[in-house]
Design an enzyme around this catalytic site. Structure first.
Site, PDB file in Angstrom:
ATOM      1  N   GLN A  10      14.679  16.323  10.759  1.00  0.00           N
ATOM      2  CA  GLN A  10      14.195  16.475   9.787  1.00  0.00           C
ATOM      3  C   GLN A  10      14.748  16.040   8.231  1.00  0.00           C
ATOM      4  OE1 GLN A  10      10.861  19.082  10.842  1.00  0.00           O
ATOM      5  NE2 GLN A  10       9.712  17.927   9.448  1.00  0.00           N
ATOM      6  N   PRO A  13      15.639  18.408   1.312  1.00  0.00           N
ATOM      7  CA  PRO A  13      15.915  18.906   0.542  1.00  0.00           C
ATOM      8  C   PRO A  13      16.463  19.617   0.393  1.00  0.00           C
ATOM      9  CG  PRO A  13      13.709  17.419  -0.321  1.00  0.00           C
ATOM     10  CD  PRO A  13      13.890  18.091   0.843  1.00  0.00           C
ATOM     11  N   THR A  19       8.599  29.960  -5.427  1.00  0.00           N
ATOM     12  CA  THR A  19       6.781  30.215  -6.361  1.00  0.00           C
ATOM     13  C   THR A  19       6.778  31.448  -6.270  1.00  0.00           C
ATOM     14  OG1 THR A  19       6.148  29.472  -4.236  1.00  0.00           O
ATOM     15  CG2 THR A  19       5.791  27.500  -5.846  1.00  0.00           C
ATOM     16  N   ASP A  43       8.920  26.097  -1.422  1.00  0.00           N
ATOM     17  CA  ASP A  43       8.422  26.876  -0.930  1.00  0.00           C
ATOM     18  C   ASP A  43       8.053  27.940  -1.449  1.00  0.00           C
ATOM     19  OD1 ASP A  43       9.540  28.738   1.095  1.00  0.00           O
ATOM     20  OD2 ASP A  43       8.988  29.833  -0.794  1.00  0.00           O
ATOM     21  N   TYR A  48       2.135  35.522  -1.916  1.00  0.00           N
ATOM     22  CA  TYR A  48       2.274  35.191  -2.674  1.00  0.00           C
ATOM     23  C   TYR A  48       0.918  34.813  -4.004  1.00  0.00           C
ATOM     24  CZ  TYR A  48       7.072  33.639  -1.515  1.00  0.00           C
ATOM     25  OH  TYR A  48       8.498  33.855  -0.468  1.00  0.00           O
ATOM     26  N   LYS A  77       4.551  29.773   4.609  1.00  0.00           N
ATOM     27  CA  LYS A  77       4.803  31.286   5.405  1.00  0.00           C
ATOM     28  C   LYS A  77       3.268  31.825   6.058  1.00  0.00           C
ATOM     29  CE  LYS A  77       8.527  31.380   2.728  1.00  0.00           C
ATOM     30  NZ  LYS A  77       8.063  31.317   0.693  1.00  0.00           N
ATOM     31  N   HIS A 110       6.719  34.424   7.815  1.00  0.00           N
ATOM     32  CA  HIS A 110       7.265  35.087   6.431  1.00  0.00           C
ATOM     33  C   HIS A 110       8.211  36.490   7.095  1.00  0.00           C
ATOM     34  CE1 HIS A 110       6.147  35.861   1.826  1.00  0.00           C
ATOM     35  NE2 HIS A 110       7.714  36.226   2.313  1.00  0.00           N
ATOM     36  N   ASN A 269      18.751  23.482 -12.903  1.00  0.00           N
ATOM     37  CA  ASN A 269      18.645  23.804 -11.895  1.00  0.00           C
ATOM     38  C   ASN A 269      19.161  22.376 -10.948  1.00  0.00           C
ATOM     39  OD1 ASN A 269      18.506  25.804 -12.079  1.00  0.00           O
ATOM     40  ND2 ASN A 269      16.371  26.542 -11.224  1.00  0.00           N
TER      41      ASN A 269
HETATM   42  N1  LIG Z   1      11.108  34.586   2.301  1.00  0.00           N
HETATM   43  C1  LIG Z   1      11.455  35.919   1.938  1.00  0.00           C
HETATM   44  O1  LIG Z   1      10.913  36.577   2.466  1.00  0.00           O
HETATM   45  C2  LIG Z   1      11.302  35.589   0.777  1.00  0.00           C
HETATM   46  C3  LIG Z   1      11.715  36.527  -0.104  1.00  0.00           C
HETATM   47  C4  LIG Z   1      12.319  36.348  -1.798  1.00  0.00           C
HETATM   48  C5  LIG Z   1      12.131  34.770  -2.631  1.00  0.00           C
HETATM   49  N2  LIG Z   1      11.698  34.088  -1.647  1.00  0.00           N
HETATM   50  C6  LIG Z   1      11.142  32.488  -2.414  1.00  0.00           C
HETATM   51  O2  LIG Z   1      12.419  32.087  -2.804  1.00  0.00           O
HETATM   52  C7  LIG Z   1      12.101  31.549  -4.813  1.00  0.00           C
HETATM   53  C8  LIG Z   1      13.501  32.452  -4.929  1.00  0.00           C
HETATM   54  O3  LIG Z   1      13.832  33.653  -5.779  1.00  0.00           O
HETATM   55  P1  LIG Z   1      13.674  34.978  -6.083  1.00  0.00           P
HETATM   56  O4  LIG Z   1      12.103  34.605  -6.856  1.00  0.00           O
HETATM   57  O5  LIG Z   1      13.208  36.237  -5.604  1.00  0.00           O
HETATM   58  O6  LIG Z   1      14.531  35.064  -7.579  1.00  0.00           O
HETATM   59  P2  LIG Z   1      15.199  34.271  -8.077  1.00  0.00           P
HETATM   60  O7  LIG Z   1      15.146  32.529  -7.857  1.00  0.00           O
HETATM   61  O8  LIG Z   1      16.757  34.371  -7.481  1.00  0.00           O
HETATM   62  O9  LIG Z   1      15.515  34.330  -9.073  1.00  0.00           O
HETATM   63  C9  LIG Z   1      14.397  33.853 -10.064  1.00  0.00           C
HETATM   64  C10 LIG Z   1      15.100  34.508 -11.758  1.00  0.00           C
HETATM   65  O10 LIG Z   1      15.526  32.976 -12.563  1.00  0.00           O
HETATM   66  C11 LIG Z   1      15.327  33.071 -13.770  1.00  0.00           C
HETATM   67  N3  LIG Z   1      15.801  31.161 -13.596  1.00  0.00           N
HETATM   68  C12 LIG Z   1      15.940  30.464 -12.665  1.00  0.00           C
HETATM   69  N4  LIG Z   1      16.496  28.933 -12.811  1.00  0.00           N
HETATM   70  C13 LIG Z   1      17.560  29.738 -13.803  1.00  0.00           C
HETATM   71  C14 LIG Z   1      18.332  29.409 -15.268  1.00  0.00           C
HETATM   72  N5  LIG Z   1      18.504  27.949 -14.647  1.00  0.00           N
HETATM   73  N6  LIG Z   1      18.866  29.518 -15.284  1.00  0.00           N
HETATM   74  C15 LIG Z   1      18.696  31.298 -15.854  1.00  0.00           C
HETATM   75  N7  LIG Z   1      17.279  31.949 -15.523  1.00  0.00           N
HETATM   76  C16 LIG Z   1      17.437  31.616 -14.379  1.00  0.00           C
HETATM   77  C17 LIG Z   1      13.614  32.794 -13.404  1.00  0.00           C
HETATM   78  O11 LIG Z   1      13.169  32.333 -14.642  1.00  0.00           O
HETATM   79  P3  LIG Z   1      11.886  31.793 -15.106  1.00  0.00           P
HETATM   80  O12 LIG Z   1      11.288  31.713 -13.911  1.00  0.00           O
HETATM   81  O13 LIG Z   1      11.151  32.110 -15.735  1.00  0.00           O
HETATM   82  O14 LIG Z   1      12.281  30.713 -15.396  1.00  0.00           O
HETATM   83  C18 LIG Z   1      13.391  33.927 -12.719  1.00  0.00           C
HETATM   84  O15 LIG Z   1      13.334  35.126 -13.826  1.00  0.00           O
HETATM   85  C19 LIG Z   1      11.072  32.887  -3.907  1.00  0.00           C
HETATM   86  O16 LIG Z   1      10.363  32.616  -5.334  1.00  0.00           O
HETATM   87  C20 LIG Z   1      10.035  32.628  -2.928  1.00  0.00           C
HETATM   88  O17 LIG Z   1       9.914  31.773  -3.083  1.00  0.00           O
HETATM   89  C21 LIG Z   1      11.555  34.433   0.121  1.00  0.00           C
END
Ligand SMILES: NC(=O)c1ccc[n+]([C@@H]2O[C@H](COP(=O)([O-])OP(=O)(O)OC[C@H]3O[C@@H](n4cnc5c(N)ncnc54)[C@H](OP(=O)(O)O)[C@@H]3O)[C@@H](O)[C@H]2O)c1
Length: 312
Positions: A10, A13, A19, A43, A48, A77, A110, A269
């Site tokens: 597969q 992207p 989220t 994602d 969540y 997840k 997860h 992004n």
């Molecule tokens: N598998 C796991 O255990 C696990 C754990 C953690 C996260 N995740 C996944 O990974 C995703 C991303 O990680 P994360 O949510 O921890 O943090 P991240 O993506 O590293 O950071 C998100 C932050 O960055 C800001 N942001 C986004 N684009 C930006 C840009 N172009 N310029 C400046 N700031 C920007 C967002 O602001 P705004 O939202 O205000 O736009 C938000 O405050 C999660 O949402 C989730 O889907 C998975």
């Protein structure tokens, strides 16, 4: 858009939208904007507690017919309370129902930690002494139940998340279907190069989470988006710091899922593909590693998931 090819053949992207902790009411709008902008990878996770809001937008989008279900890559997840093999299908079906998407492109375990499943499906089941109520279900037992989801056509691919080399080794040889993805925290302050290379050797695709250094577990002096090296490289390329951070991961072969709800962030992004980091930029960013983990279950569950990998 660029793609990464999984061991299932597969094409996923390389850029998706995260989220986690997207505020209710804003998340749906963000997903709509992301789809309009051209993002085709979302994602999600049961944990969540917002998959229903994403599902509303997906249903509306697919009903309108401009974007088809098969045009969007949807990852979700299996949460810790559904690890018992008899509960895995239920955990998956709940997600598919909330997302209103028929099937998942990718379903991940997860966390490599099994919690007790209570009747009220509480996310944080506790023992009397307030510690988390874990249960003895091994990762390979859960994995074999995940394999059945593929046979049932509920999911196209299965993978893991937050797995160290040791955790991968627990399942890899015995797995009938090899994990397609390991979703791990990955950014210049936590590069996990050894683990990335190990996964690549086994044909497991890395997806980088918290690629911008998250906002939710901020640590003093660790503002990745304001790191002087990142700012300098961004200036040189007339790019934003976020684009540099995302592109750094993509150029290492990883998929990336920055979370964003602000429209300007989502668009910024998506435009990361116009940036091409040089070998020198990549080398400079490689020097920023400080083994700094923002997302660590030691903080919120008091469980040591990463063991030795935490100490490096
Ligand atoms: N598998 C796991 O255990 C696990 C754990 C953690 C996260 N995740 C996944 O990974 C995703 C991303 O990680 P994360 O949510 O921890 O943090 P991240 O993506 O590293 O950071 C998100 C932050 O960055 C800001 N942001 C986004 N684009 C930006 C840009 N172009 N310029 C400046 N700031 C920007 C967002 O602001 P705004 O939202 O205000 O736009 C938000 O405050 C999660 O949402 C989730 O889907 C998975």
């Amino acid at each position: 858009m660029e793609y990464v090819e999984l061991n299932t053949k597969q094409k996923m992207p390389a850029l998706g939208i995260g989220t986690y902790r997207s505020p209710k009411g804003e998340l749906g709008k963000a997903i709509k904007i992301a789809l309009e902008t051209g993002i085709r990878h979302i994602d999600c996770a049961y944990f969540y507690e917002n998959e229903d809001e994403i599902g509303e937008v997906l249903k509306e989008t697919f009903d309108q017919g401009k974007i088809k279900r098969e045009d969007v890559w949807i990852t979700s997840k299996l949460y810790n309370i559904f690890h018992d093999p008899k509960d895995v299908q239920e955990g998956c079906e709940k997600t598919i129902k909330d997302l209103q998407c028929g099937y998942l492109d990718l379903f991940l375990i997860h966390w490599p930690v099994a919690f007790a499943k209570r009747d009220n499906l509480e996310l944080f089941p506790k023992n009397d002494d307030d510690s988390m109520c874990t249960v003895d279900v091994t990762l390979i037992e859960t994995w074999h139940a995940m394999e059945k989801l593929v046979e049932l056509g509920l999911v196209k691919a299965i993978g893991i998340s937050n797995c160290t080399k040791e955790k991968i080794d627990e399942i890899y040889e015995k797995a009938k279907i090899k994990p397609a993805v390991n979703q791990i925290e990955n950014h210049p302050y936590l590069q996990q190069e050894e683990l990335c290379q190990y996964c690549r050797k086994l044909g497991i695709q890395i997806t980088a989470y918290s690629p911008l250094g998250t906002t939710d577990f901020k640590q003093e002096n660790a503002l990745l988006l304001k790191d002087p090296v990142i700012l300098e490289i961004a200036k040189k390329h007339n790019a934003s710091p976020a684009q540099v951070l995302i592109k750094w991961n993509i150029q290492r072969g990883n998929a990336v899922i920055p979370k964003a709800v602000k429209p300007e962030h989502i668009k910024d992004n998506f435009e990361c593909f116009k940036v091409k980091l040089t070998e020198e930029d990549m080398k400079q960013i490689a020097t920023l590693d400080r083994h700094l983990r923002f997302v660590n279950p030691m903080y919120f569950w008091n469980i040591d998931v990463f063991g030795e990998a935490n100490k490096k």
